[in-house]
Design an enzyme around this catalytic site. Structure first.
Site, PDB file in Angstrom:
ATOM      1  N   VAL A 215       0.828  -1.209   0.000  1.00 39.26           N
ATOM      2  CA  VAL A 215       0.000   0.000   0.000  1.00 39.26           C
ATOM      3  C   VAL A 215       0.863   1.260   0.000  1.00 39.26           C
ATOM      4  O   VAL A 215       0.640   2.187  -0.785  1.00 39.26           O
ATOM      5  CB  VAL A 215      -0.946  -0.012   1.236  1.00 39.26           C
ATOM      6  CG1 VAL A 215      -1.565   1.353   1.473  1.00 39.26           C
ATOM      7  CG2 VAL A 215      -2.026  -1.065   1.042  1.00 39.26           C
TER       8      VAL A 215
ATOM      9  N   ASP B 299      10.548   3.276   6.277  1.00 40.69           N
ATOM     10  CA  ASP B 299      10.208   1.892   6.637  1.00 40.69           C
ATOM     11  C   ASP B 299      11.264   1.385   7.613  1.00 40.69           C
ATOM     12  O   ASP B 299      12.444   1.731   7.499  1.00 40.69           O
ATOM     13  CB  ASP B 299      10.178   1.003   5.381  1.00 40.69           C
ATOM     14  CG  ASP B 299       9.358  -0.261   5.592  1.00 40.69           C
ATOM     15  OD1 ASP B 299       8.313  -0.407   4.930  1.00 40.69           O
ATOM     16  OD2 ASP B 299       9.760  -1.114   6.419  1.00 40.69           O
TER      17      ASP B 299
ATOM     18  N   ARG C  29      14.266  -3.521   2.684  1.00 44.35           N
ATOM     19  CA  ARG C  29      13.271  -2.911   1.797  1.00 44.35           C
ATOM     20  C   ARG C  29      13.760  -1.529   1.326  1.00 44.35           C
ATOM     21  O   ARG C  29      13.656  -1.196   0.156  1.00 44.35           O
ATOM     22  CB  ARG C  29      11.940  -2.799   2.560  1.00 44.35           C
ATOM     23  CG  ARG C  29      10.810  -2.119   1.800  1.00 44.35           C
ATOM     24  CD  ARG C  29      10.274  -2.958   0.677  1.00 44.35           C
ATOM     25  NE  ARG C  29       9.064  -2.377   0.094  1.00 44.35           N
ATOM     26  CZ  ARG C  29       8.691  -2.574  -1.152  1.00 44.35           C
ATOM     27  NH1 ARG C  29       9.401  -3.352  -1.957  1.00 44.35           N
ATOM     28  NH2 ARG C  29       7.594  -2.029  -1.616  1.00 44.35           N
TER      29      ARG C  29
ATOM     30  N   THR D 201      -6.074  -0.767   7.389  1.00 43.30           N
ATOM     31  CA  THR D 201      -7.450  -1.217   7.630  1.00 43.30           C
ATOM     32  C   THR D 201      -7.624  -1.561   9.110  1.00 43.30           C
ATOM     33  O   THR D 201      -6.825  -2.323   9.671  1.00 43.30           O
ATOM     34  CB  THR D 201      -7.749  -2.470   6.784  1.00 43.30           C
ATOM     35  OG1 THR D 201      -7.395  -2.179   5.434  1.00 43.30           O
ATOM     36  CG2 THR D 201      -9.210  -2.859   6.879  1.00 43.30           C
TER      37      THR D 201
ATOM     38  N   CYS E  91      -6.018  -9.340   3.648  1.00 43.97           N
ATOM     39  CA  CYS E  91      -7.116  -8.358   3.675  1.00 43.97           C
ATOM     40  C   CYS E  91      -8.451  -9.070   3.881  1.00 43.97           C
ATOM     41  O   CYS E  91      -8.984  -9.063   4.974  1.00 43.97           O
ATOM     42  CB  CYS E  91      -7.127  -7.557   2.377  1.00 43.97           C
ATOM     43  SG  CYS E  91      -5.724  -6.441   2.245  1.00 43.97           S
TER      44      CYS E  91
HETATM   45  N1  LIG Z   1      -2.081  -5.302   0.393  1.00 45.31           N
HETATM   46  C1  LIG Z   1      -3.300  -4.929   0.075  1.00 45.31           C
HETATM   47  O1  LIG Z   1      -3.857  -5.356  -0.904  1.00 45.31           O
HETATM   48  C2  LIG Z   1      -4.075  -3.923   0.873  1.00 45.31           C
HETATM   49  C3  LIG Z   1      -5.162  -3.275   0.269  1.00 45.31           C
HETATM   50  C4  LIG Z   1      -5.865  -2.342   1.002  1.00 45.31           C
HETATM   51  C5  LIG Z   1      -5.505  -2.091   2.326  1.00 45.31           C
HETATM   52  N2  LIG Z   1      -4.472  -2.760   2.892  1.00 45.31           N
HETATM   53  C6  LIG Z   1      -4.127  -2.444   4.276  1.00 45.31           C
HETATM   54  O2  LIG Z   1      -3.000  -1.564   4.244  1.00 45.31           O
HETATM   55  C7  LIG Z   1      -2.157  -1.814   5.359  1.00 45.31           C
HETATM   56  C8  LIG Z   1      -0.749  -2.121   4.883  1.00 45.31           C
HETATM   57  O3  LIG Z   1      -0.778  -3.313   4.127  1.00 45.31           O
HETATM   58  P1  LIG Z   1       0.397  -3.743   3.145  1.00 45.31           P
HETATM   59  O4  LIG Z   1      -0.145  -4.855   2.312  1.00 45.31           O
HETATM   60  O5  LIG Z   1       0.961  -2.557   2.461  1.00 45.31           O
HETATM   61  O6  LIG Z   1       1.446  -4.324   4.179  1.00 45.31           O
HETATM   62  P2  LIG Z   1       2.966  -4.708   3.881  1.00 45.31           P
HETATM   63  O7  LIG Z   1       3.315  -5.716   4.877  1.00 45.31           O
HETATM   64  O8  LIG Z   1       3.135  -4.986   2.417  1.00 45.31           O
HETATM   65  O9  LIG Z   1       3.768  -3.377   4.167  1.00 45.31           O
HETATM   66  C9  LIG Z   1       3.871  -2.796   5.394  1.00 45.31           C
HETATM   67  C10 LIG Z   1       5.243  -2.148   5.532  1.00 45.31           C
HETATM   68  O10 LIG Z   1       5.242  -1.481   6.779  1.00 45.31           O
HETATM   69  C11 LIG Z   1       6.515  -1.667   7.356  1.00 45.31           C
HETATM   70  N3  LIG Z   1       6.395  -1.441   8.795  1.00 45.31           N
HETATM   71  C12 LIG Z   1       5.916  -2.279   9.738  1.00 45.31           C
HETATM   72  N4  LIG Z   1       5.946  -1.680  10.946  1.00 45.31           N
HETATM   73  C13 LIG Z   1       6.448  -0.448  10.743  1.00 45.31           C
HETATM   74  C14 LIG Z   1       6.733   0.643  11.598  1.00 45.31           C
HETATM   75  N5  LIG Z   1       6.492   0.584  12.897  1.00 45.31           N
HETATM   76  N6  LIG Z   1       7.251   1.765  11.063  1.00 45.31           N
HETATM   77  C15 LIG Z   1       7.523   1.829   9.737  1.00 45.31           C
HETATM   78  N7  LIG Z   1       7.273   0.834   8.874  1.00 45.31           N
HETATM   79  C16 LIG Z   1       6.736  -0.280   9.379  1.00 45.31           C
HETATM   80  C17 LIG Z   1       6.925  -3.062   6.982  1.00 45.31           C
HETATM   81  O11 LIG Z   1       8.325  -3.235   7.066  1.00 45.31           O
HETATM   82  C18 LIG Z   1       6.381  -3.165   5.552  1.00 45.31           C
HETATM   83  O12 LIG Z   1       7.350  -2.796   4.587  1.00 45.31           O
HETATM   84  C19 LIG Z   1      -2.817  -2.948   6.141  1.00 45.31           C
HETATM   85  O13 LIG Z   1      -3.647  -2.383   7.116  1.00 45.31           O
HETATM   86  C20 LIG Z   1      -3.668  -3.624   5.102  1.00 45.31           C
HETATM   87  O14 LIG Z   1      -4.770  -4.294   5.668  1.00 45.31           O
HETATM   88  C21 LIG Z   1      -3.725  -3.656   2.185  1.00 45.31           C
END
Ligand SMILES: NC(=O)c1ccc[n+]([C@@H]2O[C@H](COP(=O)([O-])OP(=O)(O)OC[C@H]3O[C@@H](n4cnc5c(N)ncnc54)[C@H](O)[C@@H]3O)[C@@H](O)[C@H]2O)c1
Length: 429
Positions: free
Chosen positions: A14, A32, A37, A126, A266
């Site tokens: 995201v 991050d 990454r 989310t 999700c």
């Molecule tokens: N992947 C999807 O399709 C999607 C779609 C809509 C919403 N979401 C929601 O968006 C949010 C993120 O999902 P995602 O798929 O991008 O997750 P992800 O795991 O791909 O990415 C999250 C990133 O956040 C980093 N991170 C974790 N803790 C951290 C911190 N304390 N400080 C800084 N960085 C930190 C991780 O290293 C990782 O790179 C979730 O709530 C998910 O439910 C995801």
């Protein structure tokens, strides 16, 4: 907002596409905690494949200055002079399917440490309705020593991207926005409207925006659970579920859902957030949790159907060579988190099958790390007694199955994508 400088906290599926998009207009710091990454992004590569190398390189910059572009870092010093913080960290569940808000608390602490008067913090992760105000804002206040809605402000704008979908990219999906006051709602909305070509919808409150997101995914989960239940009923009756859905789908208001495994982080996770909140306030959600139960049990169901098909066709089960096609949680996407193929593999193994897994999208080292399973990204040269087509990757649509099957071998097509093209198909949801 003039002189807007945005920090995007969490550069995953995201965060990165959003940071890239904002960076076409604003100075963006992508932050991050995962140093690997950051290194890969600095080198212009996104292993999630959500942002192409070309688009990433177009915005990448090597200094955290105020010009438009994206600077990626794992140092909090670099986000100190931002005035908008967008939080896109994971919101998983624990082993008991309860919301795990640790990444939200931690990232709120990070932002709290650099928060200044007038700043806006926008959450995108989310959550259940109320999580931003009840869980995140208190952390921001405590760590920063500032007062909410006087010194700093908050917004919530859920993300709707669909990993692997190159058509519905972030700027082409209408975005729901909200703010902690009407004025901030408008500011948050204007910020997104400046980059999202599909437009925005300003929700009246943060809770409304949170609830809207979590029900979008819960609705999808429940609808898939319904067709999964239908598949189980029709399989018992020897009726082709896909043919039934095709026939019923000719009615204008029949919803076009297909049976399948609901994995990822999700659709298979978010309903638990809503269910947990409902239970906390004294309501036991019947439909939401029933949907989860049905969908969470589909891996075991698929495995038992595969075994039944093998037995019916006189394929010796114990020691049979089986090829699992696909391990990712969905088609044409490298994400293996919470993939339900694991459940199928685990249950098949209980029957003594010798299973190989081929997935051209998954990173074998990641699968090994997450699940302790060996996979290959190259098509195997040997032949198998049974193939389970688990994920509808494009590569599998036109595969030559005669090269992969022993004489008398069979295919179980979980997703029903091969249709009548492949005569060896004997089963599927
Ligand atoms: N992947 C999807 O399709 C999607 C779609 C809509 C919403 N979401 C929601 O968006 C949010 C993120 O999902 P995602 O798929 O991008 O997750 P992800 O795991 O791909 O990415 C999250 C990133 O956040 C980093 N991170 C974790 N803790 C951290 C911190 N304390 N400080 C800084 N960085 C930190 C991780 O290293 C990782 O790179 C979730 O709530 C998910 O439910 C995801």
């Amino acid at each position: 907002m003039s002189n807007t400088k945005i920090a995007v906290i969490g550069l995953g599926y995201v965060g990165l596409p959003l940071a890239r998009l904002f960076a076409t207009k604003y100075s963006v710091i992508g932050f991050d905690i995962n140093n690997n990454r950051i290194k890969e992004l600095q080198s212009g590569k996104d292993t999630t494949l959500e942002v192409s190398d070309d688009l990433l390189k177009e915005v990448l910059k090597q200094t955290p200055d105020n010009s438009s572009g994206l600077f990626c870092t794992d140092e909090t010093d670099h986000i100190k002079d931002c005035n908008v913080y967008v939080i896109t960290v994971p919101t998983p569940v624990d082993k008991n399917n309860r919301p795990n808000l640790t990444p939200l608390y931690k990232s709120s602490e990070t932002v709290g440490n650099v928060l200044k008067k007038g700043d806006i913090v926008i959450y995108e992760s989310t959550v259940y309705p109320g999580a931003t105000e009840e869980e995140c804002i208190p952390v921001l206040e405590k760590v920063s020593g500032l007062t909410f809605n006087e010194d700093f402000f908050v917004g919530y704008s859920p993300e709707r991207i669909n990993p692997g979908d190159k058509e519905h990219t972030v700027e082409k999906i209408l975005k729901v926005t909200s703010g902690s006051t009407p004025e901030i709602g408008k500011k948050v909305n204007d910020l997104y409207a400046s980059v999202i070509t599909a437009g925005t919808h300003l929700a009246p409150t943060i809770k409304v925006a949170e609830a809207a997101k979590v029900i979008e995914n819960s609705q999808r989960d429940i609808n898939i659970a319904f067709v999964n239940e239908l598949a189980k009923i029709f399989n018992l009756m020897d009726i082709d579920t896909h043919a039934v859905l095709e026939a019923a789908g000719t009615k204008w208001n029949f919803l076009p859902f297909k049976p399948g495994l609901v994995g990822g982080h999700c659709i298979g996770v978010d309903p638990y957030y809503l269910a947990q909140k409902a239970q906390e306030i004294g309501y036991h959600p019947e439909i939401i949790l029933a949907g989860r139960r049905v969908n969470d049990g589909m891996g075991q169901y698929v495995a038992s159907e595969v075994i039944k098909m093998m037995l019916k066709n006189n394929i010796k089960v114990n020691g049979a060579k089986v090829l699992m096609l696909g391990i990712t949680f969905k088609e044409n996407c490298p994400d293996v988190r919470n993939t339900k193929i694991i459940d199928v593999v685990k249950h098949l193994k209980e029957f003594g099958l010798d299973i190989s897994i081929y997935d051209p999208w998954a990173d074998p080292s990641e699968v090994k790390h997450e699940y302790g399973l060996v996979t290959t990204s190259k098509q195997p040269e040997e032949r198998f007694d049974t193939i389970v087509l688990g994920v509808a990757h494009n590569e599998f649509l036109n595969a030559n199955f005669d090269d992969l099957l022993n004489p008398g071998g069979l295919i179980y097509d979980v997703k029903g994508i091969l249709g009548e093209k492949v005569i060896q198909v004997q089963g599927g949801l």
